[in-house]
Write a protein that holds these residues in place. Structure first.
Motif, mmCIF file in Angstrom:
data_model
loop_
_atom_site.group_PDB
_atom_site.id
_atom_site.type_symbol
_atom_site.label_atom_id
_atom_site.label_comp_id
_atom_site.label_asym_id
_atom_site.label_seq_id
_atom_site.Cartn_x
_atom_site.Cartn_y
_atom_site.Cartn_z
ATOM 1 N N UNK A 1 -10.590 -33.957 -135.621
ATOM 2 C CA UNK A 1 -9.546 -34.465 -134.728
ATOM 3 C C UNK A 1 -8.409 -35.159 -135.472
ATOM 4 N N UNK A 2 -8.583 -35.368 -136.776
ATOM 5 C CA UNK A 2 -7.589 -36.066 -137.603
ATOM 6 C C UNK A 2 -7.361 -37.500 -137.142
ATOM 7 N N UNK A 3 -8.492 -38.177 -136.856
ATOM 8 C CA UNK A 3 -8.455 -39.591 -136.487
ATOM 9 C C UNK A 3 -9.543 -40.308 -137.272
ATOM 10 N N UNK A 4 -9.570 -41.625 -137.181
ATOM 11 C CA UNK A 4 -10.600 -42.381 -137.882
ATOM 12 C C UNK A 4 -11.931 -42.281 -137.130
ATOM 13 N N UNK A 5 -13.010 -42.501 -137.864
ATOM 14 C CA UNK A 5 -14.341 -42.504 -137.239
ATOM 15 C C UNK A 5 -14.416 -43.615 -136.201
ATOM 16 N N UNK A 6 -13.782 -44.741 -136.487
ATOM 17 C CA UNK A 6 -13.800 -45.872 -135.559
ATOM 18 C C UNK A 6 -13.130 -45.504 -134.231
ATOM 19 N N UNK B 1 -14.828 -47.493 -124.767
ATOM 20 C CA UNK B 1 -14.029 -48.700 -124.931
ATOM 21 C C UNK B 1 -12.548 -48.374 -125.078
ATOM 22 N N UNK B 2 -12.237 -47.112 -125.263
ATOM 23 C CA UNK B 2 -10.855 -46.649 -125.333
ATOM 24 C C UNK B 2 -10.785 -45.301 -124.620
ATOM 25 N N UNK C 1 -17.872 -44.310 -120.085
ATOM 26 C CA UNK C 1 -18.532 -43.737 -121.256
ATOM 27 C C UNK C 1 -18.501 -42.214 -121.136
ATOM 28 N N UNK C 2 -18.120 -41.576 -122.227
ATOM 29 C CA UNK C 2 -18.039 -40.113 -122.248
ATOM 30 C C UNK C 2 -19.297 -39.554 -122.906
#
Length: 71
Positions: free
Chosen positions: A24-29, A38-39, A2-3
């Motif tokens: 960051x140009x990514x999805x909220x998920x 988890x990733x 966990x970060x």
């Protein structure tokens, strides 16, 4: 892993996951997965976060308690 610090920095800045994910140009998920651990976070995203918060990657991942980047 966990970060916690990326979550803490976001909350301290009064930002939502959605707002940071847009930076960051990514999805909220996807961003949520980074915070929960988890990733894994790609190095490119860590660099963007460190630049955005004006801190070091080492601080974000818990390798140092010094928020200020070394210059």
């Amino acid at each position: 892993m966990k970060y916690q610090r990326i979550e803490d920095m976001r909350i301290d800045s009064d930002l939502s996951q959605k707002q940071i994910s847009e930076v960051l140009h990514i999805s909220q998920r996807s961003y949520s997965h980074y915070e929960t651990g988890t990733r894994g976070i790609p190095v490119e995203m860590l660099i963007r976060l460190a630049d955005y918060y004006n801190t070091s990657i080492d601080y974000l991942v818990g390798r140092t308690d010094n928020k200020m980047p070394i210059k």
